[in-house]
Design a protein around this motif. Structure first.
Motif, mmCIF file in Angstrom:
data_model
loop_
_atom_site.group_PDB
_atom_site.id
_atom_site.type_symbol
_atom_site.label_atom_id
_atom_site.label_comp_id
_atom_site.label_asym_id
_atom_site.label_seq_id
_atom_site.Cartn_x
_atom_site.Cartn_y
_atom_site.Cartn_z
ATOM 1 N N ILE A 215 41.990 35.202 46.105
ATOM 2 C CA ILE A 215 41.786 35.867 47.109
ATOM 3 C C ILE A 215 40.519 36.135 47.533
ATOM 4 O O ILE A 215 40.135 37.003 48.217
ATOM 5 N N ILE A 216 39.240 35.960 47.078
ATOM 6 C CA ILE A 216 37.994 35.689 47.616
ATOM 7 C C ILE A 216 38.321 34.892 49.177
ATOM 8 O O ILE A 216 38.571 34.310 48.938
ATOM 9 N N ARG A 217 37.296 35.828 50.137
ATOM 10 C CA ARG A 217 36.798 35.632 51.220
ATOM 11 C C ARG A 217 36.157 34.726 51.579
ATOM 12 O O ARG A 217 34.293 35.437 51.129
ATOM 13 N N PRO A 218 35.261 33.619 52.883
ATOM 14 C CA PRO A 218 34.079 33.963 52.675
ATOM 15 C C PRO A 218 33.669 34.620 53.420
ATOM 16 O O PRO A 218 31.836 34.632 52.719
ATOM 17 N N ASN A 219 33.548 35.712 54.090
ATOM 18 C CA ASN A 219 32.472 36.085 54.212
ATOM 19 C C ASN A 219 32.453 37.377 53.525
ATOM 20 O O ASN A 219 31.309 38.640 53.693
ATOM 21 N N ASP A 220 33.189 37.555 52.483
ATOM 22 C CA ASP A 220 33.022 39.227 51.937
ATOM 23 C C ASP A 220 31.489 39.132 50.961
ATOM 24 O O ASP A 220 30.606 37.746 50.636
ATOM 25 N N ARG A 221 31.201 40.637 50.754
ATOM 26 C CA ARG A 221 29.457 40.474 49.985
ATOM 27 C C ARG A 221 29.388 41.340 48.972
ATOM 28 O O ARG A 221 30.620 42.159 49.268
ATOM 29 N N ILE A 222 29.865 41.078 47.848
ATOM 30 C CA ILE A 222 30.330 41.520 46.382
ATOM 31 C C ILE A 222 29.004 42.005 45.709
ATOM 32 O O ILE A 222 28.243 41.164 46.338
ATOM 33 N N LEU A 223 29.311 43.045 45.226
ATOM 34 C CA LEU A 223 28.232 43.677 44.660
ATOM 35 C C LEU A 223 29.555 43.980 43.200
ATOM 36 O O LEU A 223 30.492 44.642 42.843
ATOM 37 N N GLU A 224 28.870 43.546 42.002
ATOM 38 C CA GLU A 224 28.989 43.339 40.252
ATOM 39 C C GLU A 224 28.862 44.556 40.126
ATOM 40 O O GLU A 224 27.314 44.522 39.827
ATOM 41 N N ILE A 225 28.991 45.011 38.889
ATOM 42 C CA ILE A 225 29.185 46.139 37.979
ATOM 43 C C ILE A 225 29.418 45.412 36.488
ATOM 44 O O ILE A 225 30.538 46.108 36.343
ATOM 45 N N GLY A 226 28.279 44.863 36.082
ATOM 46 C CA GLY A 226 29.079 44.686 34.760
ATOM 47 C C GLY A 226 28.590 42.654 34.211
ATOM 48 O O GLY A 226 29.292 42.525 34.112
ATOM 49 N N THR A 227 27.168 42.526 34.881
ATOM 50 C CA THR A 227 27.375 41.252 34.498
ATOM 51 C C THR A 227 27.250 40.060 33.912
ATOM 52 O O THR A 227 28.073 39.548 33.242
ATOM 53 N N ALA A 228 27.271 41.612 32.161
ATOM 54 C CA ALA A 228 27.248 40.206 31.243
ATOM 55 C C ALA A 228 26.141 38.945 31.466
ATOM 56 O O ALA A 228 25.119 38.987 31.332
ATOM 57 N N VAL A 229 27.167 37.249 30.433
ATOM 58 C CA VAL A 229 26.389 35.914 30.388
ATOM 59 C C VAL A 229 26.947 35.735 32.048
ATOM 60 O O VAL A 229 26.170 34.344 32.573
#
Length: 410
Positions: free
Chosen positions: A221-235
């Protein structure tokens, strides 16, 4: 593009295994069918064929180092979906390998046209060996693989050798001071630390199902122009899955556990994704954030994926308490210009998101945790997100992983 002569034609090839569907009796003979120059055969519609295994590969020895410009892969026309995701690796010595291209999306090539995908290598690596590695649990069967490039100048050869030595030293540093082994999870090589990671986590790595649901959804589902913020990186496996689709610069990630974030950063660098922005912090929404000088206790579990804020040092699984700085969620979203949030924080999602201003986001991928906060609080959060205009996308939601989108439509 006029690539020139095919450097791989009839050169010595090998592969990870043979199977009952292989035409060759050993790995060299069967591999040779994928670079013999024959695209269409009368007896079968593929050249080589490995066994069904984890991350099978095919490789060719070009005989001497070349500056590589492109690799062209001809997929088989039936079962073309097996080769959705793969990595191209190169080597100067046949032992140390560098990833030069990773196909991480779900597009399928093979059935149409000549069935090929041409990968132009902008980095122009100096290499003698080229390897195609399928990233998944499937057999690898190609119709043909072609490699294009040219002989290096004296300066290019010297520079390429020096760059290879730097890469080899970085790979040695990846292992230094730790006890464990490298393992491929989701197409990324990470370090499995046998001293610090629990058997449950090492087992998930070995089965390749670590964060598998999130990885599978993101790839689709990810799109090329998405700017992604993730919470909970783990490894960092989910982080790298996102970054391989949109580019490292478009991903920012936050992790409260400083030890595990250090491992994630090493994994990013090792997989040529050092451009991911990674921060050691606990994010809080603006209504709860105490300001830039605020720190909170974070409880580290022996299973790092269960580390959390809502715990006690007396809890059976908790091995350490660390002080972690806090940052404002809304400011982090604005600073990164994020439209896509990934959240997996072991029950902390309710306190974080319930009163948050999420107006800048259009997509949220969240793992919920009944075991940590219960069904009632989780349901309250989902009602709040629906009130904010997010719809649950049932095509991709399930098993406590929920995809929410604004203006969901056909």
């Amino acid at each position: 593009m006029n690539p020139g002569a095919n450097l791989a034609l009839k050169k010595l090839a090998s592969q990870s295994s043979v199977s009952q569907w292989s035409a060759g009796v050993d790995i060299q003979t069967d591999a040779s069918f994928a670079n013999d120059g024959i695209l269409d055969r009368s007896d079968r519609e593929y050249g080589n064929h490995t066994a069904e295994e984890r991350n099978p590969w095919w490789q060719v020895d070009l005989g001497e180092p070349f500056i590589l410009n492109a690799v062209r892969v001809y997929n088989r026309r039936t079962h073309a979906e097996r080769l959705q995701r793969f990595t191209i690796l190169t080597s100067l010595d046949g032992e140390h390998w560098d990833s030069v291209y990773r196909k991480g999306d779900s597009s399928i090539f093979g059935p149409l046209g000549d069935g090929s995908l041409t990968v132009e290598l902008s980095a122009a690596p100096l290499a003698r060996w080229v390897r195609i590695r399928l990233d998944g649990d499937q057999p690898l069967s190609l119709r043909e693989c072609e490699v294009f490039g040219r002989l290096p100048s004296i300066d290019e050869a010297r520079h390429g050798q020096a760059r290879a030595e730097v890469s080899k030293a970085a790979a040695a540093e990846f292992d230094r001071g730790r006890t464990g082994y490298r393992i491929n999870v989701g197409g990324f090589e990470i370090f499995a630390d046998e001293e610090r990671y629990s058997p449950a986590i090492l087992g998930a790595f070995g089965r390749n199902d670590y964060e598998g649901r999130e990885r599978d959804v993101l790839k689709e589902i990810i799109r090329p122009n998405d700017r992604i913020l993730e919470i909970g990186t783990a490894v960092g496996v989910v982080t790298m899955t996102a970054a391989s689709a949109v580019g490292a610069a478009q991903v920012a990630t936050y992790e409260a556990n400083p030890m595990i974030l250090a491992d994630a950063r090493r994994n990013f660098t090792h997989n040529a994704l050092a451009g991911i922005k990674a921060f050691n912090a606990v994010l809080m929404n603006r209504t709860k954030w105490g300001g830039p000088d605020e720190n909170v206790d974070f409880y580290v579990s022996r299973d790092f994926w269960s580390s959390r804020m809502a715990a006690s040092i007396d809890d059976e699984d908790i091995v350490e308490v660390v002080q972690v700085p806090t940052l404002c969620l809304e400011e982090a979203i604005a600073a990164h210009q994020a439209n896509f949030l990934i959240c997996d924080i072991e029950g902390g999602e309710v306190d974080l998101l319930l009163d948050a201003d999420l107006s800048g986001l259009d997509t949220i991928l969240i793992e919920t945790h009944y075991w940590a906060i219960g069904k009632a609080k989780t349901a309250r959060l989902l009602r709040k997100l629906a009130y904010d205009g997010f719809d649950i996308d049932l095509d991709w939601s399930g098993h406590h992983v929920t995809l929410l989108r604004r203006d969901l439509s056909d």
